[in-house]
Scaffold this motif. Structure first.
Motif, PDB file in Angstrom:
ATOM      1  N   GLY A 140      10.792   2.613  -1.809  1.00  0.00           N
ATOM      2  CA  GLY A 140       9.918   2.000  -2.437  1.00  0.00           C
ATOM      3  C   GLY A 140       8.768   2.541  -2.730  1.00  0.00           C
ATOM      4  O   GLY A 140       7.173   2.799  -3.112  1.00  0.00           O
TER       5      GLY A 140
ATOM      6  N   THR B 295       7.094   3.523  -6.436  1.00  0.00           N
ATOM      7  CA  THR B 295       6.062   2.171  -7.166  1.00  0.00           C
ATOM      8  C   THR B 295       4.943   2.369  -6.044  1.00  0.00           C
ATOM      9  O   THR B 295       4.468   2.212  -6.717  1.00  0.00           O
ATOM     10  CB  THR B 295       7.129   0.874  -7.029  1.00  0.00           C
ATOM     11  OG1 THR B 295       8.505   1.403  -7.348  1.00  0.00           O
ATOM     12  CG2 THR B 295       7.449   0.030  -7.017  1.00  0.00           C
ATOM     13  N   THR B 296       5.320   2.424  -4.829  1.00  0.00           N
ATOM     14  CA  THR B 296       3.820   2.324  -4.247  1.00  0.00           C
ATOM     15  C   THR B 296       3.123   2.562  -4.572  1.00  0.00           C
ATOM     16  O   THR B 296       2.321   2.923  -4.712  1.00  0.00           O
ATOM     17  CB  THR B 296       4.294   2.750  -2.743  1.00  0.00           C
ATOM     18  OG1 THR B 296       5.068   1.747  -1.989  1.00  0.00           O
ATOM     19  CG2 THR B 296       3.437   2.337  -2.072  1.00  0.00           C
TER      20      THR B 296
ATOM     21  N   LYS C 298       1.469   1.752  -7.394  1.00  0.00           N
ATOM     22  CA  LYS C 298       0.131   0.831  -7.683  1.00  0.00           C
ATOM     23  C   LYS C 298      -0.776   1.152  -6.806  1.00  0.00           C
ATOM     24  O   LYS C 298      -1.632   0.496  -7.167  1.00  0.00           O
ATOM     25  CB  LYS C 298       0.923   0.077  -6.375  1.00  0.00           C
ATOM     26  CG  LYS C 298       2.508  -1.502  -6.617  1.00  0.00           C
ATOM     27  CD  LYS C 298       2.996  -1.127  -5.199  1.00  0.00           C
ATOM     28  CE  LYS C 298       3.940  -2.461  -5.773  1.00  0.00           C
ATOM     29  NZ  LYS C 298       4.684  -3.476  -5.019  1.00  0.00           N
TER      30      LYS C 298
ATOM     31  N   ASP D 155      10.597   0.432   4.063  1.00  0.00           N
ATOM     32  CA  ASP D 155      11.346  -0.923   3.598  1.00  0.00           C
ATOM     33  C   ASP D 155      11.713  -1.745   4.458  1.00  0.00           C
ATOM     34  O   ASP D 155      12.355  -1.884   5.356  1.00  0.00           O
ATOM     35  CB  ASP D 155      12.989  -0.783   2.483  1.00  0.00           C
ATOM     36  CG  ASP D 155      13.430  -1.668   2.437  1.00  0.00           C
ATOM     37  OD1 ASP D 155      12.708  -3.082   2.732  1.00  0.00           O
ATOM     38  OD2 ASP D 155      14.640  -1.322   1.505  1.00  0.00           O
TER      39      ASP D 155
ATOM     40  N   THR E  20       7.309  -1.974   2.961  1.00  0.00           N
ATOM     41  CA  THR E  20       7.419  -2.755   1.417  1.00  0.00           C
ATOM     42  C   THR E  20       8.678  -3.370   1.254  1.00  0.00           C
ATOM     43  O   THR E  20       9.514  -4.325   2.474  1.00  0.00           O
ATOM     44  CB  THR E  20       8.211  -1.786   0.391  1.00  0.00           C
ATOM     45  OG1 THR E  20       9.377  -1.025   0.779  1.00  0.00           O
ATOM     46  CG2 THR E  20       7.277   0.018  -0.188  1.00  0.00           C
ATOM     47  N   LYS E  21       8.194  -4.672   0.004  1.00  0.00           N
ATOM     48  CA  LYS E  21       9.465  -5.749  -0.048  1.00  0.00           C
ATOM     49  C   LYS E  21       8.859  -6.512   1.534  1.00  0.00           C
ATOM     50  O   LYS E  21      10.230  -7.343   1.556  1.00  0.00           O
ATOM     51  CB  LYS E  21      11.044  -5.145   0.383  1.00  0.00           C
ATOM     52  CG  LYS E  21      11.260  -3.975  -0.483  1.00  0.00           C
ATOM     53  CD  LYS E  21      12.754  -3.328  -0.690  1.00  0.00           C
ATOM     54  CE  LYS E  21      12.466  -2.093  -1.512  1.00  0.00           C
ATOM     55  NZ  LYS E  21      14.003  -1.410  -1.182  1.00  0.00           N
TER      56      LYS E  21
ATOM     57  N   GLY F 240       3.957  -4.055   0.570  1.00  0.00           N
ATOM     58  CA  GLY F 240       4.190  -3.765  -0.746  1.00  0.00           C
ATOM     59  C   GLY F 240       4.779  -5.773  -0.188  1.00  0.00           C
ATOM     60  O   GLY F 240       5.714  -5.938   0.011  1.00  0.00           O
TER      61      GLY F 240
ATOM     62  N   GLN G 196       7.733  -6.803  -6.589  1.00  0.00           N
ATOM     63  CA  GLN G 196       7.825  -4.951  -8.276  1.00  0.00           C
ATOM     64  C   GLN G 196       6.523  -5.064  -9.054  1.00  0.00           C
ATOM     65  O   GLN G 196       6.728  -3.426  -9.520  1.00  0.00           O
ATOM     66  CB  GLN G 196       9.325  -5.304  -8.528  1.00  0.00           C
ATOM     67  CG  GLN G 196       9.934  -5.702  -7.614  1.00  0.00           C
ATOM     68  CD  GLN G 196      11.187  -5.811  -8.279  1.00  0.00           C
ATOM     69  OE1 GLN G 196      11.583  -4.724  -8.700  1.00  0.00           O
ATOM     70  NE2 GLN G 196      12.814  -5.696  -7.740  1.00  0.00           N
TER      71      GLN G 196
ATOM     72  N   TYR H 196       2.884  -4.502 -10.486  1.00  0.00           N
ATOM     73  CA  TYR H 196       1.625  -2.945  -9.727  1.00  0.00           C
ATOM     74  C   TYR H 196       0.799  -4.283  -8.967  1.00  0.00           C
ATOM     75  O   TYR H 196      -0.311  -3.022  -7.989  1.00  0.00           O
ATOM     76  CB  TYR H 196       1.033  -2.216 -10.680  1.00  0.00           C
ATOM     77  CG  TYR H 196       1.631  -1.447 -12.006  1.00  0.00           C
ATOM     78  CD1 TYR H 196       2.596  -0.511 -11.259  1.00  0.00           C
ATOM     79  CD2 TYR H 196       1.729  -1.567 -12.872  1.00  0.00           C
ATOM     80  CE1 TYR H 196       3.378   0.284 -12.007  1.00  0.00           C
ATOM     81  CE2 TYR H 196       2.742  -0.931 -13.790  1.00  0.00           C
ATOM     82  CZ  TYR H 196       3.772   0.193 -13.203  1.00  0.00           C
ATOM     83  OH  TYR H 196       4.146   0.495 -13.652  1.00  0.00           O
TER      84      TYR H 196
ATOM     85  N   ASP I 263       1.709  -5.367  -6.837  1.00  0.00           N
ATOM     86  CA  ASP I 263       1.658  -6.315  -5.589  1.00  0.00           C
ATOM     87  C   ASP I 263       1.786  -5.056  -4.341  1.00  0.00           C
ATOM     88  O   ASP I 263       3.226  -5.390  -3.663  1.00  0.00           O
ATOM     89  CB  ASP I 263       3.170  -6.380  -5.836  1.00  0.00           C
ATOM     90  CG  ASP I 263       3.465  -8.002  -6.900  1.00  0.00           C
ATOM     91  OD1 ASP I 263       2.579  -8.651  -6.843  1.00  0.00           O
ATOM     92  OD2 ASP I 263       4.526  -7.919  -7.742  1.00  0.00           O
ATOM     93  N   LEU I 264       0.877  -5.214  -4.118  1.00  0.00           N
ATOM     94  CA  LEU I 264       0.272  -4.100  -3.035  1.00  0.00           C
ATOM     95  C   LEU I 264      -1.781  -4.829  -2.138  1.00  0.00           C
ATOM     96  O   LEU I 264      -2.064  -4.741  -2.756  1.00  0.00           O
ATOM     97  CB  LEU I 264      -0.070  -2.911  -3.667  1.00  0.00           C
ATOM     98  CG  LEU I 264      -0.263  -1.792  -2.467  1.00  0.00           C
ATOM     99  CD1 LEU I 264       1.268  -1.374  -1.543  1.00  0.00           C
ATOM    100  CD2 LEU I 264      -0.445  -0.078  -2.872  1.00  0.00           C
TER     101      LEU I 264
END
Ligand code: GTP
Ligand code: MG
Length: 296
Positions: free
Chosen positions: A110, A113-114, A117, A219, A245-246, A271, A274, A276, A278-279
């Motif tokens: 991730g 994606t992170t 974010k 993860d 994450t996740k 995280g 999924q 933006y 979501d951090l």
């Protein structure tokens, strides 16, 4: 989130507090507790540490009832997180321009994606972020970051496939300096963490770009492997903080605790999805409240 480890702690507290005076039975309960912790992704050494600390407190007669037991466990966990220190990558960004972060981690955890974010979070706080695609290894990696750039409106500095990631990072930092960017977020290639070429590539990238911080992304769903990755990256590259994450889909619960125990570096964010938004900052009290029953 963290449902399993919470059940493990609750069950242990109920059982153990009924047998605080009966040492033999209590040792048995502690042994079961250790294995239940391990099944909840608590690394073996970390589970051993928790058990032996509790045993010591019981021996010293510091745990005489359920309330004291809950309080001791709570103190034990909180002090592990405290010892790892804390790192506020938003506050620090005020002190350096541009503030440079390199993101590390194996594939699929991730990272990209992170970064997107985080870039948005920086922009919301009034900073001007630049995302850097220094992953020139995996097909599609550049486009992936570019897509996040298009969706968020945050500029992306791209490299060519096969180009030297260190050179791209170097150019990106120059570019950021010349154009007044406040924060430079450098995405790196995720491969097997034991890949020696990757290690050398990352070492060079770090040497050349001189980041203020090196953040490892793991993860949560990979459990013990996340802990092994943390040890590996910390030993070979150096890690200043960790993003897990996740967590939204994560029931076991032991990963944050075990990582902090293994490398003594803070978990800075988690995280939780999924999107933006979501951090979230990692909050020690919140985590402990989620995994332990309240103090009576
Ligand atoms: N549920 C959930 N999914 C996440 C989270 N963070 C990332 N993902 C998903 O995980 C998948 C992989 O994310 P990437 O950002 O591409 O991972 P990466 O580490 O950059 O992967 P490589 O570039 O292949 O090394 C994507 O489908 C993300 O949407 C999270 O906190 N929760
Ligand atoms: Mg990526």
């Amino acid at each position: 989130m963290f449902g399993k480890i919470k059940r493990v702690f609750s069950k242990f507290i109920e059982k153990a507090s009924a047998f605080l005076g009966a040492r033999e039975k209590l040792d048995e309960i502690l042994e079961d507790f250790k294995f239940s912790l391990i099944e909840s992704d608590v690394a073996y050494e970390c589970a051993e540490y928790i058990i032996s600390s509790l045993q010591e407190e019981i021996e010293r007669d510091n745990i005489r009832n359920k309330e004291e037991l809950v309080r001791k466990i709570r103190e034990l966990i909180i002090s592990l997180f405290w010892e790892a220190g804390n790192l506020d990558i938003f506050e620090e960004a005020q002190m350096h321009k541009p503030y440079k972060i390199v993101f590390l981690g194996v594939n699929g955890v991730g990272k990209t994606t992170t970064i997107a974010k985080l870039a948005l979070a920086y922009r919301e706080k009034g900073y001007k972020p630049l995302m850097v695609a220094a992953d020139t290894f995996r097909a599609g990696a550049q486009e992936q970051l570019k897509l996040h750039g298009q969706r968020t409106g945050i500029p992306v500095f791209m490299g060519k496939y096969g180009a030297d990631p260190a050179a791209i990072a170097f150019d990106a930092i120059r570019y950021a300096e010349n154009r007044g960017y406040d924060v430079v977020l450098i995405d790196t290639a995720g491969r097997m963490h034991t890949d020696i070429d990757l290690v050398n590539e990352l070492k060079k990238l770090v040497r050349v770009s001189k980041p203020h911080r090196k953040i490892l992304v793991v993860d949560a769903l990979t459990g013990n492997d996340a802990i092994e990755q943390a040890k590996f990256f910390d030993e070979y590259i150096g890690v200043d903080g960790v993003i897990v994450t996740k967590v939204d889909a994560y029931e076991q619960g032991g990963v944050p605790l075990s990582i902090v125990y293994a490398i003594r570096k803070p978990i800075i964010m988690i995280g939780v999805g999924q999107e933006y938004k979501d951090l979230k900052p990692f909050n020690i009290d919140e985590f402990v409240n989620k995994i332990l029953p309240g103090v009576y």
